[in-house]
Design an enzyme around this catalytic site. Sequence first.
Site, PDB file in Angstrom:
ATOM      1  N   CYS A  90      -0.189  -0.467  13.115  1.00 33.44           N
ATOM      2  CA  CYS A  90       0.330  -1.991  13.671  1.00 33.44           C
ATOM      3  C   CYS A  90       0.807  -1.552  14.769  1.00 33.44           C
ATOM      4  CB  CYS A  90       0.917  -2.668  12.592  1.00 33.44           C
ATOM      5  SG  CYS A  90       0.595  -4.228  13.247  1.00 33.44           S
ATOM      6  N   HIS A 186      -1.730  -3.017   7.688  1.00 31.93           N
ATOM      7  CA  HIS A 186      -0.160  -2.028   6.589  1.00 31.93           C
ATOM      8  C   HIS A 186      -0.988  -1.156   5.858  1.00 31.93           C
ATOM      9  CE1 HIS A 186       3.320  -3.644   8.887  1.00 31.93           C
ATOM     10  NE2 HIS A 186       2.528  -4.459   9.301  1.00 31.93           N
ATOM     11  N   GLU A 188       0.048   0.929   3.946  1.00 29.82           N
ATOM     12  CA  GLU A 188       1.341   1.974   3.615  1.00 29.82           C
ATOM     13  C   GLU A 188       2.168   0.070   1.818  1.00 29.82           C
ATOM     14  OE1 GLU A 188       1.656   0.484   6.157  1.00 29.82           O
ATOM     15  OE2 GLU A 188       3.516  -0.580   6.911  1.00 29.82           O
TER      16      GLU A 188
HETATM   17  N1  GLN Z   1       1.953  -6.959  17.070  1.00 27.61           N
HETATM   18  C1  GLN Z   1       3.259  -6.954  16.433  1.00 27.61           C
HETATM   19  C2  GLN Z   1       3.894  -5.549  18.422  1.00 27.61           C
HETATM   20  O1  GLN Z   1       4.027  -6.175  19.058  1.00 27.61           O
HETATM   21  C3  GLN Z   1       3.162  -5.976  15.205  1.00 27.61           C
HETATM   22  C4  GLN Z   1       3.561  -5.790  14.239  1.00 27.61           C
HETATM   23  C5  GLN Z   1       3.849  -5.015  12.981  1.00 27.61           C
HETATM   24  O2  GLN Z   1       3.804  -3.551  13.281  1.00 27.61           O
HETATM   25  N2  GLN Z   1       3.236  -6.108  12.082  1.00 27.61           N
HETATM   26  O3  GLN Z   1       4.658  -4.855  17.510  1.00 27.61           O
END
Ligand code: GLN
Length: 211
Positions: A90, A186, A188
Amino acid sequence: MGAEVMRDEARRPRIGVLALQGAFAEHIAILRRLGVEAVEVRTPAQMEGLDGLILPGGESTTMGLVAERWGLVEPLRAWVHGGKPTWGTCAGMILLADHATGQKQGGQPLIGGLHVTVNRNYFGRQVDSFETTLTVPCFEPDESPAIFIRAPAITELGEDVEPLAELPGPVYVAVRQGPILATAFHPELTPDMRWHALFVEMASRGRGLEN
Ligand code: GLN
């Protein structure tokens, strides 16, 4: 690919999780369940002797700014560009991208190295968070649950980047480029430990354990 627990102490890989912000504790818990030595990384010195490094989810602008303040951006760049096994989930995937779109004004420090373009909040405006079942051809069985939280997506892939999972768009939500793994969701937060097992295998290979 299984998620077998590693029992041989001498061969246990040592994996660091960048612990500046975000979901690092969850990654550490799963790595330990897999029998891996998992350590929190907040300083360049803590990166020494690692076989792999995870950049967790959270907020990529904040994580990048904290990394900059703590003198971690250059060591992280040296790590990734030096071909060391790295997994970004992410926000971590955003930091690894060579190019990002939808960034906050003023941009954000990226580590780069992953030859993709990431749209930072690709799923953000439609639905903030959702859970879905991905088809992951390299897993057997190939269905894997995935939780997306204000998630990014990869909109452009470099030639050397292998897509591992995609969603309609099409956009890519899991990719691999040599020793780099990136997931927009995610892993995790779900019971499917195969993503962690895959990365542990990549990290183990990186230090020649599989030879
Ligand atoms: N979109 C988020 C960002 O710009 C990331 C979101 C996440 O890690 N759950 O950091």
